[in-house]
Design an enzyme around this catalytic site. Structure first.
Site, PDB file in Angstrom:
ATOM      1  CD  GLU B 244      63.516  47.811  27.688  1.00 50.92           C
ATOM      2  OE1 GLU B 244      63.141  47.512  28.843  1.00 50.92           O
ATOM      3  OE2 GLU B 244      64.693  47.858  27.343  1.00 50.92           O
ATOM      4  CB  SER B 383      69.130  38.458  25.285  1.00 50.18           C
ATOM      5  OG  SER B 383      68.710  37.209  25.820  1.00 50.18           O
ATOM      6  CG  ASN B 384      66.806  38.490  19.761  1.00 47.32           C
ATOM      7  OD1 ASN B 384      66.378  39.463  20.403  1.00 47.32           O
ATOM      8  ND2 ASN B 384      66.985  38.536  18.460  1.00 47.32           N
TER       9      ASN B 384
HETATM   10  C1  FAD Z   1      73.974  49.084  24.114  1.00 46.08           C
HETATM   11  C2  FAD Z   1      73.219  48.606  25.320  1.00 46.08           C
HETATM   12  C3  FAD Z   1      72.363  49.481  25.980  1.00 46.08           C
HETATM   13  C4  FAD Z   1      71.698  49.089  27.146  1.00 46.08           C
HETATM   14  N1  FAD Z   1      70.931  50.008  27.830  1.00 46.08           N
HETATM   15  C5  FAD Z   1      70.437  49.686  29.050  1.00 46.08           C
HETATM   16  C6  FAD Z   1      69.798  50.665  29.877  1.00 46.08           C
HETATM   17  O1  FAD Z   1      69.640  51.825  29.484  1.00 46.08           O
HETATM   18  N2  FAD Z   1      69.400  50.308  31.101  1.00 46.08           N
HETATM   19  C7  FAD Z   1      69.542  49.039  31.582  1.00 46.08           C
HETATM   20  O2  FAD Z   1      69.134  48.777  32.689  1.00 46.08           O
HETATM   21  N3  FAD Z   1      70.124  48.068  30.823  1.00 46.08           N
HETATM   22  C8  FAD Z   1      70.582  48.371  29.580  1.00 46.08           C
HETATM   23  N4  FAD Z   1      71.225  47.402  28.816  1.00 46.08           N
HETATM   24  C9  FAD Z   1      71.488  46.094  29.402  1.00 46.08           C
HETATM   25  C10 FAD Z   1      70.746  44.949  28.765  1.00 46.08           C
HETATM   26  O3  FAD Z   1      69.448  44.927  29.177  1.00 46.08           O
HETATM   27  C11 FAD Z   1      71.522  43.648  29.104  1.00 46.08           C
HETATM   28  O4  FAD Z   1      72.704  43.666  28.348  1.00 46.08           O
HETATM   29  C12 FAD Z   1      70.726  42.409  28.822  1.00 46.08           C
HETATM   30  O5  FAD Z   1      69.746  42.245  29.765  1.00 46.08           O
HETATM   31  C13 FAD Z   1      71.598  41.138  28.797  1.00 46.08           C
HETATM   32  O6  FAD Z   1      72.354  41.029  29.952  1.00 46.08           O
HETATM   33  P1  FAD Z   1      73.920  40.770  29.922  1.00 46.08           P
HETATM   34  O7  FAD Z   1      74.496  41.712  28.953  1.00 46.08           O
HETATM   35  O8  FAD Z   1      74.407  40.802  31.305  1.00 46.08           O
HETATM   36  O9  FAD Z   1      74.076  39.312  29.322  1.00 46.08           O
HETATM   37  P2  FAD Z   1      73.838  37.932  30.123  1.00 46.08           P
HETATM   38  O10 FAD Z   1      72.564  37.988  30.819  1.00 46.08           O
HETATM   39  O11 FAD Z   1      75.054  37.598  30.874  1.00 46.08           O
HETATM   40  O12 FAD Z   1      73.664  36.935  28.899  1.00 46.08           O
HETATM   41  C14 FAD Z   1      74.738  36.467  28.101  1.00 46.08           C
HETATM   42  C15 FAD Z   1      74.190  35.556  27.035  1.00 46.08           C
HETATM   43  O13 FAD Z   1      73.552  34.440  27.625  1.00 46.08           O
HETATM   44  C16 FAD Z   1      72.208  34.330  27.192  1.00 46.08           C
HETATM   45  N5  FAD Z   1      71.392  33.800  28.264  1.00 46.08           N
HETATM   46  C17 FAD Z   1      71.281  34.278  29.510  1.00 46.08           C
HETATM   47  N6  FAD Z   1      70.431  33.511  30.222  1.00 46.08           N
HETATM   48  C18 FAD Z   1      69.989  32.536  29.397  1.00 46.08           C
HETATM   49  C19 FAD Z   1      69.086  31.444  29.533  1.00 46.08           C
HETATM   50  N7  FAD Z   1      68.458  31.222  30.659  1.00 46.08           N
HETATM   51  N8  FAD Z   1      68.870  30.652  28.456  1.00 46.08           N
HETATM   52  C20 FAD Z   1      69.507  30.891  27.280  1.00 46.08           C
HETATM   53  N9  FAD Z   1      70.365  31.909  27.102  1.00 46.08           N
HETATM   54  C21 FAD Z   1      70.602  32.726  28.143  1.00 46.08           C
HETATM   55  C22 FAD Z   1      71.843  35.733  26.802  1.00 46.08           C
HETATM   56  O14 FAD Z   1      70.783  35.745  25.881  1.00 46.08           O
HETATM   57  C23 FAD Z   1      73.120  36.220  26.170  1.00 46.08           C
HETATM   58  O15 FAD Z   1      73.226  35.732  24.875  1.00 46.08           O
HETATM   59  C24 FAD Z   1      71.856  47.771  27.634  1.00 46.08           C
HETATM   60  C25 FAD Z   1      72.699  46.886  26.951  1.00 46.08           C
HETATM   61  C26 FAD Z   1      73.377  47.280  25.808  1.00 46.08           C
HETATM   62  C27 FAD Z   1      74.290  46.299  25.119  1.00 46.08           C
END
Ligand code: FAD
Lengths: 374, 398
Positions: B244, B383-384
């Site tokens: 991915e 995420s980045n």
């Molecule tokens: C348009 C879109 C399409 C997607 N498509 C799919 C898909 O097809 N299938 C699927 O399974 N998933 C999909 N995703 C999900 C995606 O993988 C998640 O959004 C991603 O893993 C982040 O999780 P979260 O959104 O719950 O944010 P969270 O995990 O809640 O994170 C919130 C913020 O905190 C930061 N953060 C979290 N933990 C830490 C840490 N330990 N240290 C520093 N910063 C941290 C994150 O970087 C982010 O900025 C999609 C997401 C989007 C937005």
């Protein structure tokens, strides 16, 4: 130095805050934005009754405020509630020329919320330039205007248009400009209304020998146009601060409640620092807006340069705050359903109204040179 | 050091370009370039065209139907495809599940599912994320309990990209709630038409429907649909994430966006001159171009290492971060370049066959919503911030 609000302004702020908290939730906002005119006439009338439009007009013109601080105060609150009602168009841009031309009956009707006015100034090729006007005004059997005006905010529902046009001079000369009143229902006026990406409304307006009545002396309007736009720019910079505050507060709350890896996101130091940077930048932006608001009654160069500084900084900081707020939330802030995503959108798109960060940086430099600053 | 392509590679580029010119319908390319909505059929058509030459499943070995391309060839084809305005390859079946099945699947699973990915018979979606489990994926709670020949699955997945098109979902489920988080997860293939599955749209901030929530209530999944061993699904999941991440830098997309930006800046006027001549805007464009040139080489360095058989290391995280930042910056500049005309938005103009009068230049309409949509790229695919955590730990030993 005193950075506290006067008694009158504190009351104004309380009134605005209370009304918006009680009556203007995000569902109301979305409903208003989705209405054919892009806002709610009834709420607009109520806001007018509360004096929120009058607060933007000096007492000698029938209002009870009108200073830079009043404009900033009202618009910061409008930003906090993401209000889509036409305050910029009808409270500032269209209204200010009427105030300055002494059109007291019209001013009264606009302050009361009975008449909606919009400023039709920008053109397809003019981008953000204040002095670039190709629309022509010709005098014969009365004045008639011919040209195209673009992205006229709330131009689709305005009852009255204030239109800039050229009576003489080159396309980009500040001399030779004039402002006119145009009835949008008059022959020769065509309006095409549409929605904007962050939930507002605007229109493309074509004028084909449209009948018009001059506001003030034709040919001398540049100063007035610049003043109206400068006031609108201050308003938008203040609105941006309100939007930023909400983005920041929402993000902070979220970091405290959302848990990943067994702790709140806010426990991660990398995110703590990002949050602090966001606050720091917002304080900078707020300070620039206070400076611009507090010097809005000063001489032209001071006023315009400080406004340019405020719009530049709120544009730069606004983009960063919007992007950070979304990023720190993760996926949830990518959704329509999450209110903050609409704040972030408005915040980014403010950069496309009345001049973006580059336009105002450029303006800041030029105005500085004009004033003899190094 | 040799920074040019070999004659064979250049020949391959010519061949790729000719194939694309012959097979990509101009109307479809116009849709992609115009930022219009693409239908399921649009993607299916392009997949099918690629498959006529076995050019769909780049990461599959030849014996399973892959093209046998080197990493450089994949890169070249990707560049040509995106520059020509082809739809992107939908990665879920071809680039994600395929490699997992090839590595961990039984002979029966491979024989059944792989040809159906190539033929387009199945459209897969990725059921990883849950409302409570995003970055912390291993905390996922969707539960699968074995009853005879079936697993009974209960739970909720979210952000499921194009799940409304899918008839199949590969899904991470918890099979042992008592084990450590990573050790109680299994990798299941779930038929989306099974009773007990409900797909609900999530509308994104640009007003579009691309992602979904998937609710699973007592969904029966045959045990044959378990990939790898029970409770060893995390191994499959991690293997897949490696695939991915490689594509996600999107260098080819950024290049295409940059050439679009150049056009917009040439055609837009500021103070009576092309915006591209404005010193402030020219500086913004130049900074982006420099980033893009450097990133191109960075990407090629990774590709060259892969060509020598090195598995992508933690540098993939760096490339993902920079790649998404550059792509977001390009979309920011396109929006910015349009000035006031970035504001008007006619959602209906994104529909195929819309031939109304645009407001401002024809390409203005989708620009702002594309900028907002692309905020996702620094959130998904790890995420980045998570990429930085990975790099700090794995590469820097912090
Ligand atoms: C348009 C879109 C399409 C997607 N498509 C799919 C898909 O097809 N299938 C699927 O399974 N998933 C999909 N995703 C999900 C995606 O993988 C998640 O959004 C991603 O893993 C982040 O999780 P979260 O959104 O719950 O944010 P969270 O995990 O809640 O994170 C919130 C913020 O905190 C930061 N953060 C979290 N933990 C830490 C840490 N330990 N240290 C520093 N910063 C941290 C994150 O970087 C982010 O900025 C999609 C997401 C989007 C937005």
């Amino acid at each position: 130095m005193d950075f506290t609000l006067s008694e009158e302004r504190r009351m104004l702020a309380d009134t605005a805050a209370r009304f918006l908290a009680d009556r203007y939730d995000i569902a109301t906002r979305h409903r208003a934005a989705a209405a054919p005119e892009g806002f709610d006439r009834k709420l607009w009338a109520e806001m007018a009754d509360l004096g929120l439009i009058g607060a933007l007009v000096p007492p000698e013109a029938g209002g009870f405020g009108g200073a830079g601080e009043d404009v900033a105060l009202v618009f910061e609150h409008l930003g906090r509630a993401l209000v889509v009602e036409p305050f910029l168009a009808s409270g500032i841009l269209g209204l200010w020329p009427l105030v300055r031309a002494g059109e007291s009956d019209l001013v009264e009707a606009v302050i009361a919320g009975r008449t909606l006015v919009a400023l039709a100034h920008g053109e397809p090729e003019s981008r953000y330039a204040v002095h670039e006007v190709a629309t022509r005004a010709n005098e014969g059997d009365g004045w008639r205007l011919t040209g195209r005006k673009s992205v006229v905010i709330n131009g689709d529902s305005a009852d009255l248009l204030v239109v800039s046009a050229r009576v003489s001079g080159d396309l980009d000369a500040p001399e030779g400009l004039a402002l006119f009143l145009v009835d949008p229902a008059a022959p020769g006026v065509t309006r095409r209304g549409y929605g904007t990406v962050e939930g507002g409304r605007a229109a493309e307006i074509t004028l084909d020998s449209a009948p018009a009545r001059p506001l003030g002396e034709p040919g001398q309007a540049f100063a007035l146009i610049e003043e109206a736009i400068g006031r609108g720019t201050l308003a938008l910079a203040a609105e941006a601060v309100g939007l930023m505050e909400v983005c920041k507060d929402t993000t902070l709350d979220y970091l405290k409640t959302r848990k990943q890896f067994g702790k709140p996101l806010g426990a991660f130091q990398a995110l703590q620092h990002r949050m602090v940077e966001m606050v720091l930048e917002i304080e900078q932006a707020r300070s620039a807006v206070m400076l611009a608001a507090g010097t809005h009654q000063a001489d032209r160069l001071t006023r315009e340069r400080n406004v340019a500084a405020a719009k530049h900084l709120t544009g730069r900081v606004g983009r960063r705050v919007a992007e950070e707020a979304i990023q720190l939330h993760g996926g949830i802030a990518m959704t329509w359903e999450y209110p903050m995503s609409h704040y972030a959108k408005r915040l980014v798109m403010l950069d496309h109204l009345l001049g973006d960060t580059d336009h105002h940086l450029d303006r800041f430099i030029r105005l500085g040179r004009e004033g003899g600053a190094a | 050091m040799e920074l040019t392509y070999t004659p064979e590679e250049q020949e391959f580029r010519t061949e790729a370009r000719a194939f694309i010119a012959e097979n990509l319908p101009p109307a479809l390319a116009a849709k992609v370039k115009g930022g219009k909505r693409l239908s399921k059929a649009d993607y299916e058509l392009w997949h099918a065209r690629l498959q006529t030459r076995n050019w769909l499943a780049w990461h599959w070995p030849v014996e399973y139907g892959g093209p046998g391309w080197t990493p450089v060839q994949k890169h070249i084809f990707d560049e040509e495809m995106i520059a020509a305005g082809a739809p992107r390859i939908i990665p879920f079946g071809v680039n994600m599940l395929g490699p997992v099945l090839i590595r961990f699947g039984t002979p029966e699973q491979k024989a059944h599912w792989l040809p159906r990915i190539l033929s387009g018979e199945d459209w897969w979606c990725q059921g990883y994320s849950e409302p409570g489990s995003g970055s912390d994926l291993a905390s996922l709670r969707t539960r699968a309990v074995r009853h005879g020949g079936h697993y009974i699955v209960n739970g909720q997945k979210t952000w499921t990209t194009l799940g409304h098109h899918a008839n199949m979902m590969f899904c991470l489920v918890r099979t042992d709630p008592d084990a450590k988080p990573q050790e109680g997860i299994s990798f299941l293939l779930i038929d989306m038409t099974s009773p007990g599955i409900e797909v609900r749209p999530i509308v994104t901030l640009d007003g579009e429907h691309e992602v979904n929530e998937v609710f699973l209530t007592d969904v029966r999944v045959p045990v044959e649909n378990l990939v790898g061993e029970e409770n060893k699904g995390w191994t499959c999941a991690k293997y897949l994430l490696g695939f991915e991440r490689t594509g996600i830098a999107g260098v080819a997309f950024s290049k295409a966006a940059f050439s679009h930006l150049k056009r917009v800046a040439r055609e837009t006027r500021k103070d009576g001159r092309p915006l591209a001549d404005d010193p402030l805007f020219a500086a913004r464009m130049a900074r982006l171009e420099i980033d893009l040139m450097a990133m191109d080489i960075f990407n090629l360095r990774m590709i060259a290492a892969a060509a020598q058989g090195h598995a992508p290391g933690p540098e993939a995280s760096l490339l993902k971060i920079k790649g998404t930042e550059v792509r977001q910056e390009a979309s920011d500049l396109i929006r910015r370049a349009l000035g006031p005309y970035a504001m008007p938005f006619l959602p209906e103009a994104l529909d195929e066959g819309w031939n109304g009068e645009p407001v401002g230049p024809g390409y203005a309409n989708p620009a702002a919503s594309q900028y907002f949509n692309l905020r996702k790229s620094s959130i998904y695919g790890g995420s980045n911030e998570i990429q930085k955590n990975i790099y700090a730990k794995l590469a820097l030993g912090l």
